[in-house]
Design a protein around this motif. Sequence first.
Motif, short mmCIF file in Angstrom:
data_model
loop_
_atom_site.label_atom_id
_atom_site.label_comp_id
_atom_site.label_asym_id
_atom_site.label_seq_id
_atom_site.Cartn_x
_atom_site.Cartn_y
_atom_site.Cartn_z
N PHE A 1 -6.23 8.36 2.03
CA PHE A 1 -6.76 6.91 2.08
C PHE A 1 -5.63 6.15 1.98
N VAL A 2 -5.19 5.36 2.86
CA VAL A 2 -4.13 4.56 2.73
C VAL A 2 -4.42 3.03 2.89
N PRO A 3 -4.12 1.97 2.34
CA PRO A 3 -4.18 0.67 2.56
C PRO A 3 -3.26 0.19 3.59
N ASP A 4 -3.43 -0.64 4.51
CA ASP A 4 -2.81 -1.24 5.66
C ASP A 4 -2.45 -2.45 4.93
N LEU A 5 -0.95 -2.33 4.43
CA LEU A 5 -0.56 -3.62 3.74
C LEU A 5 -0.04 -4.82 4.75
N ASP A 6 -0.38 -4.60 5.91
CA ASP A 6 0.02 -5.70 6.85
C ASP A 6 -1.24 -6.80 6.75
N TYR A 7 -2.31 -6.33 6.16
CA TYR A 7 -3.68 -7.02 6.21
C TYR A 7 -4.13 -7.19 4.78
N CYS A 8 -3.96 -6.20 3.89
CA CYS A 8 -4.44 -6.00 2.45
C CYS A 8 -4.26 -7.41 1.65
N LYS A 9 -5.16 -8.29 1.39
CA LYS A 9 -5.05 -9.42 0.65
C LYS A 9 -4.94 -9.04 -0.93
N GLY A 10 -5.23 -7.96 -1.19
CA GLY A 10 -5.00 -7.54 -2.64
C GLY A 10 -6.19 -8.05 -3.53
N CYS A 11 -7.41 -7.97 -2.82
CA CYS A 11 -8.63 -8.43 -3.35
C CYS A 11 -9.18 -7.58 -4.65
N SER A 12 -8.70 -6.25 -4.47
CA SER A 12 -9.03 -5.21 -5.74
C SER A 12 -10.52 -4.71 -5.67
N VAL A 13 -11.27 -5.05 -4.44
CA VAL A 13 -12.56 -4.48 -4.51
C VAL A 13 -12.31 -3.11 -4.33
N CYS A 14 -11.45 -2.28 -3.57
CA CYS A 14 -11.34 -0.69 -3.51
C CYS A 14 -11.19 -0.53 -4.96
N ALA A 15 -10.39 -0.87 -5.67
CA ALA A 15 -10.15 -0.56 -7.03
C ALA A 15 -11.16 -0.67 -7.82
N HIS A 16 -12.04 -1.70 -7.97
CA HIS A 16 -13.31 -1.77 -8.74
C HIS A 16 -14.28 -0.72 -8.26
N GLU A 17 -14.41 -0.23 -6.96
CA GLU A 17 -15.31 0.38 -6.57
C GLU A 17 -15.38 1.76 -6.45
N CYS A 18 -13.88 2.23 -6.45
CA CYS A 18 -13.50 3.75 -6.59
C CYS A 18 -14.14 4.32 -7.79
N PRO A 19 -15.01 5.45 -7.35
CA PRO A 19 -15.85 6.12 -8.58
C PRO A 19 -14.78 7.12 -9.41
N ARG A 20 -13.62 7.25 -9.02
CA ARG A 20 -12.78 7.96 -9.76
C ARG A 20 -11.59 7.46 -10.47
N LYS A 21 -11.41 5.71 -10.23
CA LYS A 21 -10.45 5.09 -10.66
C LYS A 21 -9.16 5.43 -10.06
N ALA A 22 -9.18 6.03 -8.95
CA ALA A 22 -8.02 6.43 -8.40
C ALA A 22 -7.08 5.28 -7.61
N ILE A 23 -7.62 4.04 -7.81
CA ILE A 23 -6.88 3.02 -7.34
C ILE A 23 -6.45 2.00 -8.24
N GLU A 24 -5.19 1.72 -8.36
CA GLU A 24 -4.78 0.75 -9.39
C GLU A 24 -4.10 -0.30 -8.67
N MET A 25 -4.37 -1.77 -9.26
CA MET A 25 -3.80 -2.79 -8.78
C MET A 25 -2.44 -3.22 -9.30
N VAL A 26 -1.45 -3.11 -8.65
CA VAL A 26 -0.21 -3.48 -9.34
C VAL A 26 0.54 -4.69 -8.89
N LEU A 27 1.30 -5.40 -9.82
CA LEU A 27 1.90 -6.77 -9.58
C LEU A 27 2.77 -6.38 -8.43
N GLU A 28 3.01 -7.01 -7.26
CA GLU A 28 3.90 -6.64 -6.22
C GLU A 28 4.94 -7.39 -6.38
N GLU A 29 6.13 -6.65 -6.19
CA GLU A 29 7.52 -7.57 -6.26
C GLU A 29 7.76 -7.73 -4.85
N LYS A 30 8.33 -8.97 -4.36
CA LYS A 30 8.39 -9.48 -3.21
C LYS A 30 9.80 -9.79 -2.92
#
Lengths: 85, 291, 391
Positions: A56-85
């Motif tokens: 499972f891979v987020p498409d970063l062209d569209y991902c707004k970084g809302c973190s719903v995926c991280a919150h809902e992941c039952p195994r806490k396999a997704i971490e929200m990280v400050l993005e360096e641009k």
Amino acid sequence: MKLTVAALVEPGSTRITKTGAWRTFVPVVDHKKCIKCSLCEIYCPESCIHQVDGLFVPDLDYCKGCSVCAHECPRKAIEMVLEEK
Amino acid sequence: MQNLFAPGHRACAGCAMPTTVKLILDAAGPNTVVASPTGCLEVVSTPYPESAWEVAWIHSLFENAAAVASGVEAALKRFGKKDTNVLVIGGDGSTFDIGMGCISGMFDRGHNVKYICYDNEAYMNTGVQRSSSTPYFTHTTTTPAGKVSFGNPRPKKDMPAIAVAHRVPYVATASVAYPVDLRRKVKRALAIPGPAYIQVNAPCITGWTFEAGNTIELSRLVVETCLWPLYEYVDGKLGEVKKIRSKKPVEEYLKAQGRYRHLFRKEGGAEIIKQIQAMADANAVKYGLLD
Amino acid sequence: MMKVVEGSHAVAHAVMCCAPDVISAYPITPQTHIVEHLSQFVADGKLDTEFLTVDSEFSALSSLVGSSAVGARSYSSTTSQGLALMWEVLYNASGMRLPIVMTVANRALGAPLNIWNDQQDSVGARDSGWIQLYAENVQEAVDMTPQAFKISEDPDILLPSMVCMDGFILTHVYEPVELLDKEMVSKYLPPYRPGVVLDPSKPKTFGAFVDPSMYTEIRAMQFRAHEQAKKKIEEAAREFAELSGRYYGGLIDTYQADGAEVLIVTMGSVVGTIKDVIDELREEGNKVGLVKVRSYRPFPIEALRAALKDADVVAVVEKDVTIGTQAALLTDLKGGLYNYRDMPPIIGFSAGLGGRDITTREIRKIVDLARSAKDGIETEYGFLDLKEELL
């Protein structure tokens, strides 16, 4: 661009707008923890998490970084990280 | 999962509405025409010359989506395209308030139109004003909490009951946090000829004021507190009900949102929370939510 | 076949001959008989259509926005308060370029409540982007119906049309009418072949929102379609004449206009009364003529200029008032002619409001007032037949 009569629009054409530019935090998936329940894909408001080669891979062209995926992941396999641009 | 609502739309990060729409369209499939009223969904999905919709879609006005859908259905019938699904997907303002007359007419005429309301309990597109879907004691910009106010002075309108009173054969409530349930309900509505009404709880980050990542969690919590019972009415009779295994206190749901902040800060707030708890308890009894 | 029938019956019959796919309407006096007759045609198996008995005029036109977007030939009928209730949808139907046709049985607007004829209702919708055709008599209202569909559905036009007929005066009158022949109409009016429709197999988005960078251009496209419609309205009338032998003019029509010193400009059923007065006046040696506005939108200013330029004076008679200034046809005409040189002076009257008869005596008075205006206008505008003693 010529205007269409009655301002008719082609389907799915918002794809030209890369809403990934809105993002501050980026989801990072730990594929070792992932149990492939697909909840991240189901809940993603941007419909931008998909299985690519079985992962499972987020498409970063569209991902707004809302973190719903991280919150809902039952195994806490997704971490929200400050993005360096 | 088929994706019939394209990315690139302009909804706020973490908005429940695009997920709701995606799930509805996944259940309905591509042979579908959707009519939407004016509102957040219309604005974020169709900034000319772009559109997020992968199905045929029409927007006309704020209050007429049910009438537009009636005409769409009549024309499809005329052309022998009875298999095409006709949906309305609209917010609570256009459903509970301004579009009520057109919805009543569509229900009454028995059109094969499935009306789905994504309910975020206020006029969010115009800046969080009260609608008749706004629950009791909610802070909105037109029912603000203040020195002498605990927010909205009226209870939430029982729109599903109004649909049932129209003899709509399939009426259901749903939540964006329960995608399997939501998709099943859309499919069931489509399988039963005639009109249907489905009301989906869809939290709004800016209107309810909470952290973007908590959208789904909040919509789950409102169900688990029994403030938003998940049920179906088939041919006027209460059908399947989502049972709640461990009922949570309403306080847990209320304190997670800025729109109820006043209940925890203002004198007398505890009494109001008790009243809201009593509403949840009454729902649990009325719909048999607990075993 | 010539038959003595009620005006509403004749118009309903004409609608039936146009084979609409969807009809949606709500009852309101004096439009009711039209939809009652259509309902009876459906009940008797003579008309195969989807007929929606809706909850309001607002829903009536809204549902046709849906059906027309799917590609269905779509028809409604209304009047007065009903048209006012449709207001928001009027702009929507024209902005979405949907060729809906609607009969307007012209009636006064309240308050005060008044069910009788004037043209305030449709004239008030003049800026909504709809084509507006005004019928002189029942036969013209009948014949205008297929013409309206033909004009509206033309791929270069794609605009909704109102066929305006005076309420009661035309809707409820029994007179000999040549009912339309279905075969003739199907020859004249081919099935509607829309370009882009709401279709799941080619899923387009209808009704997107447009920001300031392009909104003006969308309006300009509508504006240009109205310009195109001027030619199409003339063509539609001529083609209809070839098949039926009946012709009432295209954008305008004239009566005894050649060499006329006084020209009266008007629209709708009062044309008949004015023609009678003109016959009398001509016999008495007075050079008076008439210009009938058939198409009020698009407004045929070029045709009107050509028809009016040689008169000594022009008098406008109209069944509406623009409260706060004068009246719509008068101000449109004056505005349209202002930059041309050597145009005759123009005066105007609001007449027949709320169903008051416009008598031959009052029309003679207009001619007298027009004559005296030749050498300098004293009163540019006023209410005709105003009972000052009641004020």
